[in-house]
Write a protein that holds these residues in place. Structure first.
Motif, PDB file in Angstrom:
ATOM      1  N   ARG A 259      -4.673   7.882  -6.818  1.00  0.00           N
ATOM      2  CA  ARG A 259      -3.650   7.300  -5.947  1.00  0.00           C
ATOM      3  C   ARG A 259      -4.149   7.109  -4.525  1.00  0.00           C
ATOM      4  NH1 ARG A 259       2.225   9.823  -4.236  1.00  0.00           N
ATOM      5  NH2 ARG A 259       3.211   7.853  -3.707  1.00  0.00           N
ATOM      6  N   ASN A 326       5.800  10.784   5.649  1.00  0.00           N
ATOM      7  CA  ASN A 326       5.002   9.718   5.044  1.00  0.00           C
ATOM      8  C   ASN A 326       4.971   8.491   5.950  1.00  0.00           C
ATOM      9  OD1 ASN A 326       3.509   8.344   3.068  1.00  0.00           O
ATOM     10  ND2 ASN A 326       5.366   7.524   2.136  1.00  0.00           N
ATOM     11  N   LYS A 330       1.598   7.000   8.141  1.00  0.00           N
ATOM     12  CA  LYS A 330       1.162   5.609   8.005  1.00  0.00           C
ATOM     13  C   LYS A 330       1.132   4.904   9.349  1.00  0.00           C
ATOM     14  CE  LYS A 330       4.107   4.494   4.720  1.00  0.00           C
ATOM     15  NZ  LYS A 330       4.800   3.704   3.676  1.00  0.00           N
ATOM     16  N   HIS A 401      -0.560  13.915  -0.025  1.00  0.00           N
ATOM     17  CA  HIS A 401      -0.440  13.240  -1.315  1.00  0.00           C
ATOM     18  C   HIS A 401      -1.211  13.911  -2.446  1.00  0.00           C
ATOM     19  CE1 HIS A 401       1.856   9.581  -0.396  1.00  0.00           C
ATOM     20  NE2 HIS A 401       1.295   9.618   0.791  1.00  0.00           N
ATOM     21  N   THR A 468      -0.178  -0.139   2.312  1.00  0.00           N
ATOM     22  CA  THR A 468       0.890   0.809   2.647  1.00  0.00           C
ATOM     23  C   THR A 468       2.118   0.640   1.758  1.00  0.00           C
ATOM     24  OG1 THR A 468       1.628  -0.742   4.375  1.00  0.00           O
ATOM     25  CG2 THR A 468       0.193   1.080   5.051  1.00  0.00           C
ATOM     26  N   TYR A 471       2.497   3.155  -1.011  1.00  0.00           N
ATOM     27  CA  TYR A 471       2.961   4.498  -0.662  1.00  0.00           C
ATOM     28  C   TYR A 471       4.337   4.385  -0.004  1.00  0.00           C
ATOM     29  CZ  TYR A 471      -2.054   5.182  -1.144  1.00  0.00           C
ATOM     30  OH  TYR A 471      -3.344   5.182  -1.611  1.00  0.00           O
TER      31      TYR A 471
END
Length: 529
Positions: A259, A326, A330, A401, A468, A471
């Motif tokens: 992933r 998260n 990012k 993650h 992105t 995710y």
């Protein structure tokens, strides 16, 4: 007034005790890191300028290839060292890395003193391989040793305050960095190489001797079964369900690593940009009249540490939910990627202006352009802020993650591999665009190369925006809901346990009161009789 001064003094003492820990192991390891920092800033960081001086033909191309190969091999050797540190032993690694590092510097000294041919490209390539292998036992492993020694005072590993330990380690690393600024750097290459050999030899000796008074209460984390992380067969009871068989857990960890591949792919071009900065920013600065490359290197590392600290401080500022964390991670990586576009584009414009002045002065050889290198200061600053934000963001993103058992290898192995691929890709790009590079920057078209890197960085930024979406926070909502349900169950269990404790305490009190009453009745009966 005196009470306020006393309270302030006690508060300051508490802060000092919290952030600073004095011990023999910390002092010795900080000294060893100082030695490695001295060699990095005085020799390894500016090797491109030395290679420019020694090659008579195709100097820019050869020096760029050598520096990029050196940067890429550092990560490969470091990953190999982490994987097999438990098998070889840390003492053997220190002895081997010190020996090969000194040998590589010795080869550079012999070339600088005209005792071996200066123009042999294979000779310098072999020296770069030795230096890359020598850095395997350097700061990356010493930082882990320093952290292990700062937590050695705790008998139970579950009682360790990791935040406090990392703060204390950062204080020692900051002290080593400050002392590096004070040390004067020689200007003669042969003297610089000789001093570096002595410094690395002293660092290896101190590192070996200091292990006699190391604390070994807890096992070294670098001696864990790190090979199991590569095979993904290490069990993780904290992240994966405990009733899963080992094969299912291994498959789950493999999926977690798979992933991360889309995010890692965006850091290949990022590594290409950083290697371009490592190679050509130094050369641009050296081609100007007033050049302070070493000062800029020290300043850029300070900015990198500051950016890394600000990222950690922002993430710890308040408790974030999984979806919020998260998104924040990012955004941090995105800011670093945006700077990876701005940095080469500004360098491109600086090179255009530098070449314009060189043509006006009719300079075609190694003569320096009458241009202050302070125009390079923003580039060095953006360069390290870019690295600090992106690398720290990627490390936190990896820890977020993947499973807990792979966190130790994230920042030291997995996340550095795509950047190392970008470093090696830079050598390929320089060789492909060989026609743009001459013997000096005045005879080269570095502006075209930086323009190409800027275009690639723009494409990579678009690719990052697409990646992105893999995710997204939608998948996190279910996990967050599950975690909130688990937290509520834990709270209910705690409330029930507290109620049961209260009932037990009340029963004990009632029984104790009844027993006291019985004793008093018996005592009264005896007095009556």
């Amino acid at each position: 007034m005196e009470n306020d001064v006393y309270k302030w003094r006690e508060r300051m003492k508490g802060q000092v005790k919290y952030y600073i820990c004095f011990c023999k192991a910390a002092v010795s390891l900080a000294g060893v890191i100082l030695c490695y920092n001295f060699v990095d800033y005085s020799v390894v960081g500016v090797l491109a300028t030395y290679f420019i001086d020694v090659f008579n033909h195709d100097a820019i191309h050869k020096s760029a290839v050598l520096v990029n190969v050196l940067m890429g091999l550092q990560v490969v050797v470091l990953a190999f060292t982490w994987a097999y540190s438990g098998s070889f032993g840390i003492r053997k690694i220190i002895i081997f890395s010190t020996a090969v590092y000194v040998l590589g510097l010795l080869m550079l000294y012999l070339s600088a003193s005209n005792r071996i041919p200066k123009t042999n490209f294979v000779l310098y390539l072999f020296a770069c391989v030795l230096i890359a292998a020598g850095k395997a036992g350097g700061p990356s492993i010493l930082k882990i040793d320093l952290l292990d020694q700062l937590i050695a005072g705790h008998e139970n590993i579950g009682q360790i305050d990791w935040k406090q330990a990392r703060y204390r380690r950062n204080v020692w690393l900051f002290l080593a960095g400050v002392l590096t600024v004070i040390i004067p750097f020689p200007e003669n290459w042969s003297t610089m190489f000789v001093n570096s050999m002595y410094v690395i030899g002293a660092a290896g000796f101190i590192s070996l001797v200091s292990r006699w008074f190391f604390h070994h209460r807890h096992p070294r984390r670098t001696e864990n079964n790190i090979k199991a992380h590569f095979n993904c067969f290490k069990k993780d009871r904290e992240t994966l369900p405990p009733d899963q068989p080992a094969e299912a857990q291994a498959q789950q960890e493999q999926l977690l690593l798979i992933r991360m591949i889309p995010m890692w792919s965006t850091f290949i071009v990022f590594g290409l940009v950083t290697s371009t900065a490592d190679t050509f920013f130094i050369l641009q600065d050296d081609s100007m009249t007033r050049h302070d490359a070493t000062i800029f290197l020290l300043a850029k590392d300070a900015l990198k540490v500051a950016a890394d600290f600000l990222c950690g401080w922002f993430l710890e500022l308040r408790r974030l939910s999984r979806s919020e964390k998260n998104f924040v991670l990012k955004m941090i990586i995105c800011l670093g990627m945006v700077l990876s576009v701005i940095c080469p584009s500004l360098a491109w414009q600086v090179e255009v202006q530098r070449l314009k002045k060189a043509h006006e002065m009719e300079l075609v050889s190694e003569e320096k352009v009458l241009m202050s290198d302070w125009c390079m200061a923003p580039l060095f600053g953006l360069w390290e802020v870019m690295e600090g934000l992106s690398v720290r963001g990627l490390d936190e993103f990896f820890n977020y993650h993947v499973s807990k058992s792979m966190e130790d290898c994230g920042s030291e192995i997995y996340n550095k591999i795509p950047i190392a691929i970008g470093n090696l890709l830079s050598a390929v790009c320089v060789s492909t665009c060989k026609r743009w590079f001459g013997d000096t920057l005045n005879q080269s078209r570095l502006d075209k190369y930086l323009q190409m890197i800027t275009v690639l960085a723009w494409i990579n930024l678009c690719w990052f925006f697409f990646v992105t979406t893999f995710y997204s926070t939608k998948a996190e909502d279910g996990v967050e809901l599950q975690e909130s349900q688990e937290e509520s169950k834990v709270e209910i269990d705690e409330i029930e346990s507290e109620e049961s404790e209260v009932e037990i305490e009340s029963q004990v009190e009632i029984e104790s009161e009844e027993s006291e009453v019985k004793i008093m009745l018996i005592y009264n009966d005896k007095q009556i009789l």
